[in-house]
Design a protein around this motif. Structure first.
Motif: not given
Length: 71
Positions: A39-47, A52-60
């Motif tokens: 989840v963390q690696k994927l969030t970083t990639l999306v962000q 986009m802000p990290r919170d938004d990426a993490q929500k996605q």
């Protein structure tokens, strides 16, 4: 007792990476596979890729994981 969501996603990531590629079409399949469903690696990639802000990426990412969870 059900397994934690992160474990389920990581165990099924090879199959889910193709679905993730549809959702985040600016990421390559190779990048998604290398993230290993973490989840963390994927969030970083999306962000980073979608600027986009990290919170938004993490929500996605969490929304994707919830939609594609299997037990």
């Amino acid at each position: 007792m059900s397994r934690p969501l992160a474990e389920i996603i990581q165990n099924n990531w090879r199959q889910l990476a193709g679905l993730a590629r549809i959702v985040w079409d600016e990421l390559t399949l190779d990048e998604l596979i290398k993230s290993e469903g973490d989840v963390q690696k994927l969030t970083t990639l999306v962000q980073q890729r979608y600027d986009m802000p990290r919170d938004d990426a993490q929500k996605q990412v969490m929304s994707f994981c919830e939609r594609h969870r299997t037990s």
